[in-house]
Design a protein around this motif. Structure first.
Motif, PDB file in Angstrom:
ATOM      1  N   TYR A 115     -34.381  35.979 -97.398  1.00 36.67           N
ATOM      2  CA  TYR A 115     -34.051  34.570 -97.180  1.00 36.67           C
ATOM      3  C   TYR A 115     -33.252  34.409 -95.889  1.00 36.67           C
ATOM      4  CZ  TYR A 115     -29.513  35.806 -99.263  1.00 36.67           C
ATOM      5  OH  TYR A 115     -28.297  36.390 -99.537  1.00 36.67           O
ATOM      6  N   ALA A 148     -26.614  30.110-100.061  1.00 37.73           N
ATOM      7  CA  ALA A 148     -26.974  29.324-101.237  1.00 37.73           C
ATOM      8  C   ALA A 148     -27.947  28.214-100.868  1.00 37.73           C
ATOM      9  CB  ALA A 148     -25.721  28.753-101.887  1.00 37.73           C
ATOM     10  N   ALA A 149     -27.706  27.561 -99.726  1.00 37.71           N
ATOM     11  CA  ALA A 149     -28.594  26.486 -99.278  1.00 37.71           C
ATOM     12  C   ALA A 149     -29.992  27.016 -98.985  1.00 37.71           C
ATOM     13  CB  ALA A 149     -28.006  25.811 -98.044  1.00 37.71           C
ATOM     14  N   ARG A 179     -31.886  27.731-102.167  1.00 37.34           N
ATOM     15  CA  ARG A 179     -32.397  26.489-102.758  1.00 37.34           C
ATOM     16  C   ARG A 179     -33.605  25.963-101.981  1.00 37.34           C
ATOM     17  NH1 ARG A 179     -26.817  25.478-103.493  1.00 37.34           N
ATOM     18  NH2 ARG A 179     -26.717  24.373-101.500  1.00 37.34           N
ATOM     19  N   ARG A 180     -33.503  25.951-100.656  1.00 39.79           N
ATOM     20  CA  ARG A 180     -34.563  25.379 -99.818  1.00 39.79           C
ATOM     21  C   ARG A 180     -35.886  26.106 -99.991  1.00 39.79           C
ATOM     22  NH1 ARG A 180     -37.289  26.137 -95.307  1.00 39.79           N
ATOM     23  NH2 ARG A 180     -36.308  28.157 -94.873  1.00 39.79           N
ATOM     24  N   GLY A 194     -36.792  28.069-102.561  1.00 40.25           N
ATOM     25  CA  GLY A 194     -37.206  28.332-103.933  1.00 40.25           C
ATOM     26  C   GLY A 194     -36.972  29.760-104.367  1.00 40.25           C
ATOM     27  N   GLY A 239     -34.096  31.232-104.833  1.00 40.36           N
ATOM     28  CA  GLY A 239     -33.033  31.289-105.836  1.00 40.36           C
ATOM     29  C   GLY A 239     -33.581  31.098-107.234  1.00 40.36           C
ATOM     30  N   ASP A 240     -34.445  30.101-107.398  1.00 43.29           N
ATOM     31  CA  ASP A 240     -35.069  29.876-108.704  1.00 43.29           C
ATOM     32  C   ASP A 240     -35.950  31.057-109.102  1.00 43.29           C
ATOM     33  OD1 ASP A 240     -33.866  27.426-109.147  1.00 43.29           O
ATOM     34  OD2 ASP A 240     -35.523  26.276-108.294  1.00 43.29           O
ATOM     35  N   GLU A 281     -21.904  25.714-104.864  1.00 42.59           N
ATOM     36  CA  GLU A 281     -22.496  26.225-106.095  1.00 42.59           C
ATOM     37  C   GLU A 281     -23.365  27.445-105.823  1.00 42.59           C
ATOM     38  OE1 GLU A 281     -24.537  23.364-108.424  1.00 42.59           O
ATOM     39  OE2 GLU A 281     -22.795  22.042-108.632  1.00 42.59           O
ATOM     40  N   LEU A 306     -25.759  30.645-108.058  1.00 42.67           N
ATOM     41  CA  LEU A 306     -26.904  30.671-108.969  1.00 42.67           C
ATOM     42  C   LEU A 306     -26.509  30.485-110.424  1.00 42.67           C
ATOM     43  CD1 LEU A 306     -28.892  33.613-107.328  1.00 42.67           C
ATOM     44  CD2 LEU A 306     -29.371  31.159-107.130  1.00 42.67           C
TER      45      LEU A 306
END
Length: 201
Positions: free
Chosen positions: A7, A53-54, A57-58, A60, A62-63, A96, A98
């Motif tokens: 990432y 973290a950003a 998220r951007r 995907g 992290g998910d 925030e 995970l």
């Protein structure tokens, strides 16, 4: 296949070469589907928590990492990758993470004669026999570079501590999820043994 998440925030090739050195292939990927379908996943990281973290998220990713962890696959966070597992970081504000492990990430308290960042070799004090530590000596020496450290809500997840100068969380282990605040890929023989242990899970 072991997948190392790309990432844009980690020393990915160093981690990959460490696995190759112990006889295991590891793929670097920025594809969330590759992460979800991996047998084992590594979340590395260097740099600022908020940016990392950003980006997770951007993209995907992290998910995808959370999906792999929640599916019971062996997952390993390294350095910033450990911090990202927690609920929130206080680095440059409040950001925030995970939320896979309850707790927060805080800066080391200033102390006379103590340098921040904490950088260099330090001994681990093992609290419970995490899989990464199998076959290692009781107080192995590993390499750290960090200014922030995690404070878990549940102390039972702490597998090892180190001191700077007070005790801080150096390794966590929660079911299939494990993480190191130090860099195994920079920790020579001990670090390679940890990566070999992870690959063998």
């Amino acid at each position: 296949m072991i997948v190392i998440i790309d990432y844009g925030m980690g020393n990915l090739r160093s981690v990959q070469k460490a696995f190759e050195a112990v006889g295991h292939a590891a793929e670097i990927s920025s594809d969330p589907d590759r992460v979800r379908n991996a047998k084992k996943v590594i979340l590395p990281g260097v740099g600022a928590f908020a940016d990392a973290a950003a980006e997770l998220r951007r993209t995907g990713l992290g998910d995808a990492f959370k999906d792999a962890a929640n599916a019971g696959k062996p997952c390993l966070g390294v350095c910033l990758g450990l911090q990202l597992l927690f609920d929130v970081s206080e680095e440059d504000g409040r950001h925030e993470g995970l939320g896979l492990i309850r707790g927060r990430v805080v800066r080391f308290d200033p102390s006379p004669g103590i340098k921040i960042p904490h950088m260099g070799w330090n001994n681990l004090r093992v609290r419970k026999p995490a899989p990464l530590l199998a076959g290692l000596e009781p107080d192995p020496s590993v390499y750290f570079v960090h200014s922030y450290h995690a404070v878990p809500e549940d102390r039972e997840v702490v597998a090892a501590e180190a001191d700077h100068p007070k005790p801080f969380t150096a390794m966590v282990w929660q079911d299939n999820l494990m993480a190191c605040q130090f860099h195994p890929e920079k920790s020579q023989r001990v670090g390679l043994a940890m990566y070999a242990n992870f690959a063998a899970l």
